[in-house]
Design a protein around this motif. Structure first.
Motif, PDB file in Angstrom:
ATOM      1  N   GLY A  99      59.251 -20.613  84.371  1.00 31.07           N
ATOM      2  CA  GLY A  99      58.830 -19.501  85.199  1.00 31.07           C
ATOM      3  C   GLY A  99      58.204 -19.865  86.521  1.00 31.07           C
ATOM      4  N   ILE A 100      57.886 -21.137  86.758  1.00 27.32           N
ATOM      5  CA  ILE A 100      57.100 -21.501  87.936  1.00 27.32           C
ATOM      6  C   ILE A 100      57.867 -21.406  89.253  1.00 27.32           C
ATOM      7  CG2 ILE A 100      57.507 -24.010  87.815  1.00 27.32           C
ATOM      8  CD1 ILE A 100      54.261 -22.123  88.838  1.00 27.32           C
ATOM      9  N   LEU A 101      59.181 -21.450  89.232  1.00 31.41           N
ATOM     10  CA  LEU A 101      59.937 -21.425  90.498  1.00 31.41           C
ATOM     11  C   LEU A 101      60.386 -19.998  90.803  1.00 31.41           C
ATOM     12  CD1 LEU A 101      61.045 -22.906  92.881  1.00 31.41           C
ATOM     13  CD2 LEU A 101      62.953 -23.694  91.478  1.00 31.41           C
ATOM     14  N   THR A 102      59.682 -19.374  91.747  1.00 29.07           N
ATOM     15  CA  THR A 102      59.953 -18.008  92.180  1.00 29.07           C
ATOM     16  C   THR A 102      60.112 -18.008  93.693  1.00 29.07           C
ATOM     17  OG1 THR A 102      57.650 -17.393  92.603  1.00 29.07           O
ATOM     18  CG2 THR A 102      58.441 -17.167  90.309  1.00 29.07           C
ATOM     19  N   PRO A 103      60.550 -16.911  94.288  1.00 28.87           N
ATOM     20  CA  PRO A 103      60.605 -16.875  95.757  1.00 28.87           C
ATOM     21  C   PRO A 103      59.245 -17.163  96.394  1.00 28.87           C
ATOM     22  CG  PRO A 103      61.896 -15.071  94.857  1.00 28.87           C
ATOM     23  CD  PRO A 103      61.168 -15.715  93.691  1.00 28.87           C
ATOM     24  N   GLU A 104      58.168 -16.645  95.798  1.00 29.28           N
ATOM     25  CA  GLU A 104      56.833 -16.870  96.359  1.00 29.28           C
ATOM     26  C   GLU A 104      56.390 -18.319  96.204  1.00 29.28           C
ATOM     27  OE1 GLU A 104      52.298 -15.062  96.227  1.00 29.28           O
ATOM     28  OE2 GLU A 104      53.719 -14.466  94.667  1.00 29.28           O
ATOM     29  N   THR A 105      56.561 -18.906  95.012  1.00 31.40           N
ATOM     30  CA  THR A 105      56.098 -20.281  94.812  1.00 31.40           C
ATOM     31  C   THR A 105      56.964 -21.274  95.577  1.00 31.40           C
ATOM     32  OG1 THR A 105      57.379 -20.618  92.773  1.00 31.40           O
ATOM     33  CG2 THR A 105      55.126 -19.737  92.539  1.00 31.40           C
TER      34      THR A 105
END
Length: 165
Positions: A99-105
């Motif tokens: 879950g750690i790779l998002t557009p924000e991160t």
């Protein structure tokens, strides 16, 4: 300039922890990086999104601003948060977890890794690793990962994709 940030994402059993271990063993810089394993922060079996939001707000954003961040350890046995840990903005940071790779991160990390692996292989590795503790929660957790992949398209934000058979 903030210290480097590496995010390693993938579904359960994909090989994130093994890849992280190899990275840390071969770390090329003098100062060892800080490691934050999201498994330590998920607030229970329904906590994928909550952990990512908490780590983004309290670790990644402060780190990018050169400020100390903090994360809280989830005590799985007690079912509540335990102690908190500081994150030094002057040291490299590796965050590993589903879950750690998002557009924000993605905007807060220089290296972004997606680990891909077939569902059957992932399930076999995860259940071999965690056994009966994880077995009743596999589908429940997989639905959260499915939501993350559909919503955030982590592979599209990765600077590196590793395929593990």
């Amino acid at each position: 300039m903030p210290a480097p940030v590496i995010l390693i994402d993938g579904r359960s059993g994909a090989g994130k922890t093994s890849l992280t271990r190899l990275l840390l063993e071969r770390w090329p810089l003098d100062a060892s990086p800080q490691l934050l394993a999201l498994d330590s922060t998920y607030p229970g079996w329904d906590g994928l999104d909550a952990a990512v939001e908490d780590v983004t707000r309290n670790v990644l954003i402060p780190h990018a601003a050169g400020q100390q961040g903090r994360w809280r350890r989830w005590d799985w046995g007690a079912g509540e948060y335990a102690e908190s840990h500081g994150v030094d903005p002057g040291l490299a940071l590796v965050i590993e977890g589903s879950g750690i790779l998002t557009p924000e991160t993605a905007m807060l990390a220089g290296v972004r890794v997606w680990v891909e692996s077939p569902a059957d292989s992932r399930r076999e590795r995860a259940l071999e690793r965690d056994g009966d503790t994880y077995r009743p929660h596999w589908e429940r957790w997989a639905r959260q990962e499915d939501d993350h992949v559909a919503r955030d398209d982590p592979a599209a934000h990765a600077t590196r994709v590793f395929v593990v058979p």
